[in-house]
Design an enzyme around this catalytic site. Structure first.
Site, PDB file in Angstrom:
ATOM      1  N   GLY A   1       0.815  -1.202   0.000  1.00 23.61           N
ATOM      2  CA  GLY A   1       0.000   0.000   0.000  1.00 23.61           C
ATOM      3  C   GLY A   1       0.852   1.257   0.000  1.00 23.61           C
ATOM      4  N   SER A   2       0.400   2.247   0.744  1.00 21.16           N
ATOM      5  CA  SER A   2       1.004   3.576   0.637  1.00 21.16           C
ATOM      6  C   SER A   2       2.406   3.704   1.217  1.00 21.16           C
ATOM      7  CB  SER A   2       0.085   4.610   1.297  1.00 21.16           C
ATOM      8  OG  SER A   2      -1.088   4.771   0.531  1.00 21.16           O
ATOM      9  N   VAL A   3       2.866   2.756   2.027  1.00 20.52           N
ATOM     10  CA  VAL A   3       4.254   2.865   2.484  1.00 20.52           C
ATOM     11  C   VAL A   3       5.216   2.704   1.299  1.00 20.52           C
ATOM     12  CG1 VAL A   3       3.808   2.144   4.859  1.00 20.52           C
ATOM     13  CG2 VAL A   3       4.334   0.411   3.129  1.00 20.52           C
ATOM     14  N   TYR A   4       4.727   2.073   0.220  1.00 21.63           N
ATOM     15  CA  TYR A   4       5.544   1.906  -0.986  1.00 21.63           C
ATOM     16  C   TYR A   4       5.739   3.232  -1.720  1.00 21.63           C
ATOM     17  CZ  TYR A   4       7.281  -0.477  -5.206  1.00 21.63           C
ATOM     18  OH  TYR A   4       8.044  -0.919  -6.262  1.00 21.63           O
ATOM     19  N   LYS A   5       4.930   4.243  -1.388  1.00 19.15           N
ATOM     20  CA  LYS A   5       5.095   5.556  -2.005  1.00 19.15           C
ATOM     21  C   LYS A   5       6.461   6.162  -1.684  1.00 19.15           C
ATOM     22  CE  LYS A   5       0.124   6.478  -1.949  1.00 19.15           C
ATOM     23  NZ  LYS A   5      -0.987   7.176  -1.271  1.00 19.15           N
TER      24      LYS A   5
END
Length: 493
Positions: A219-223
């Site tokens: 999810g958004s931690v991959y941003k």
């Protein structure tokens, strides 16, 4: 000599050469690997003739052997077994070995090459054989904090905490877990019964979710990885502006992408990369990465460790970040969806690399090996794993993550008097057979203090927090609270 006799002689000679080569390979070249194989029952049986060394945390044994009156002479025991199971694994007569029990078996059993002369001297002096002990890098306070925070809430998932400067693993938790003691008795019947129960348990307690298992969409931690790729390519800075719609049509697709808030990223007509990280917006990140080469983000992920074989020395399942096949897939992969999957260890490595000014250190779970007479036989020094980003890029991402804790979705990670950097994440997992939305995976990753990083942490909580939270807990709340407790445990020492 007649022709048939010559043929038979040469055939026998050739067979002798092949046999000699095979025996040499098995006895010398492959001997260490064969001894280390967790399924080698002979190694297991022989090891019961030796007082197996202990596995230590801060000098205290968490796995140790106790003498018995039966034919096996010793039984393996575990203090605080469930707390340390993801680290020790188990040592079982019928089910083999896992964790450090397997990875460090030669040292623990005294059968390694380094102990060859010690074994000879002990034999000559009539001293009973004994294995060496293994001192881990685990911080007991951090491990307890991670375990308590996950188990008291009934969370399923994993937690990993690292020292960003050395790569030392300070905590590694996987829940639900198990007690290794139930697989390490000297009763075959009990072991088989207990193993069957654990193996058939639908919650899969034997699975180490911190470093292996089915992996999670990040999810958004991959941003953080996507931002690193864009900044390193010179295509973005924290202040780079993007259009700010509430909905965005994916390139070459009829599908619509929305931010998690189902609104625009802030109130203006334009938004920035920094705003996208602070508020965890999807559309600006997707728009940014579709302007890069399709392999730009996967290549950055690989530099952080995705797709690479890793041993700590326990084997780690490689995280996945394949090259997307279309612009629409690029957009979805950039926000940690599509085919991107990761372990908590891998996400902790991302945060640790950012904290350590762009240098990722090799994660390490073992500090040293200590002989029975208390001499240090081996000592493991920190090693550099990679340098995926520059110092300037690391500082840019750190500033965005810190602002996320100060005023964004990661505010619950704030610690009084400490500068904390953090990023939340909520990963979608598709639908079930009936078309119902599956519960989200909730993430947090970050580090502290910003000005002198001592700990980087990643927390993954499956199934939206579980039944107690209606399978719909928030990434800004549940994993963030767990991570905060772990960071506080490290910083309070």
């Amino acid at each position: 000599m007649n022709k048939p006799l010559k043929f038979i002689t040469r055939a026998v000679f050739a067979m002798f050469i092949v046999l000699f080569f095979s025996v040499t390979m098995i006895q010398f070249v492959q001997s260490d690997d064969l001894r280390a194989n967790a399924l080698n029952s002979r190694t297991l049986m022989n090891s019961y003739k030796v007082e197996r060394g202990s596995i230590l945390v801060d000098g205290d044994p968490i796995a140790f052997s106790t003498p018995t009156d039966d034919d096996f002479r010793f039984v393996r025991q575990y203090s605080d077994g469930p707390l340390y199971a993801p680290i020790t694994g188990y040592f079982s007569r019928t089910q083999g070995m896992t964790g450090l029990e397997a990875a460090m078996n030669q040292d623990l059993s005294g059968s390694g090459n380094a102990q060859f002369f010690t074994r000879i001297m002990n034999t000559l002096n009539g001293v009973d054989p004994q294995g060496s002990s293994v001192e881990t890098t685990i911080d007991p306070a951090a491990q307890q904090a991670a375990y308590t925070a996950m188990t008291q809430n009934g969370f399923e998932g994993g937690v990993v905490a690292l020292d960003p400067k050395t790569g030392r693993i300070l905590a590694m938790t996987s829940t639900p877990g198990f007690d290794p003691s139930v697989l390490s008795s000297n009763s075959d019947a009990d072991i088989i019964t207990n193993y069957r129960q654990l193996n058939e348990d639908p919650t899969q307690p034997l699975q180490n979710r911190a470093i292996a298992g089915d992996l999670y969409h990040p999810g958004s931690v991959y941003k953080l990885v996507s931002s690193a790729a864009a900044i390193e390519a010179g295509e973005a800075t924290p202040s780079t502006e993007f259009d700010n719609p509430a909905q965005w049509k994916l390139p070459q697709s009829s599908s619509i992408l929305q931010n998690a808030s189902r609104t625009s990223c802030g109130s203006g007509e334009k938004t920035t990369l920094e705003q996208a990280i602070v508020l965890s917006c999807n559309i600006p990140i997707a728009e940014m990465t579709t302007k890069l080469d399709a392999d730009a983000v996967p290549k950055m992920a690989e530099k952080f460790g995705f797709g690479q074989d890793l041993s700590i020395p326990t084997p780690v399942t490689p995280s996945q970040s394949p090259v997307p096949e279309s612009k629409a897939q690029v957009a979805l992969a950039s926000i940690g969806q599509q085919d991107v999957r990761a372990t908590p260890l891998q996400i902790a490595m991302v945060s640790a690399g950012i904290a350590n000014k762009g240098t990722v250190m090799q994660p390490m779970l073992v500090d040293k090996v200590i002989t029975p007479d208390l001499n240090v036989e081996k000592e493991f020094a920190p090693e550099e794993f990679s340098r995926p980003i520059s110092k300037d890029t690391a500082e840019d991402i750190t500033e965005m993550m810190e602002r996320g804790v100060e005023e964004g979705l990661a505010q619950k990670a704030a610690i009084d008097g400490v500068r904390v950097a953090g990023k939340t994440g909520t990963a979608e997992n598709g639908t079930d057979a009936d078309g119902n939305q599956l519960p989200y995976t909730l993430w947090f990753t970050g580090f502290a203090p910003v000005d002198d990083p001592q700990v980087a942490v990643a927390v993954a909580i499956a199934n939206g927090g579980g039944e107690a939270y209606g399978y719909d807990g928030g990434s800004y709340e549940l994993p963030t609270a767990v991570a905060k407790q772990v960071m506080e445990a490290v910083l309070s020492e």
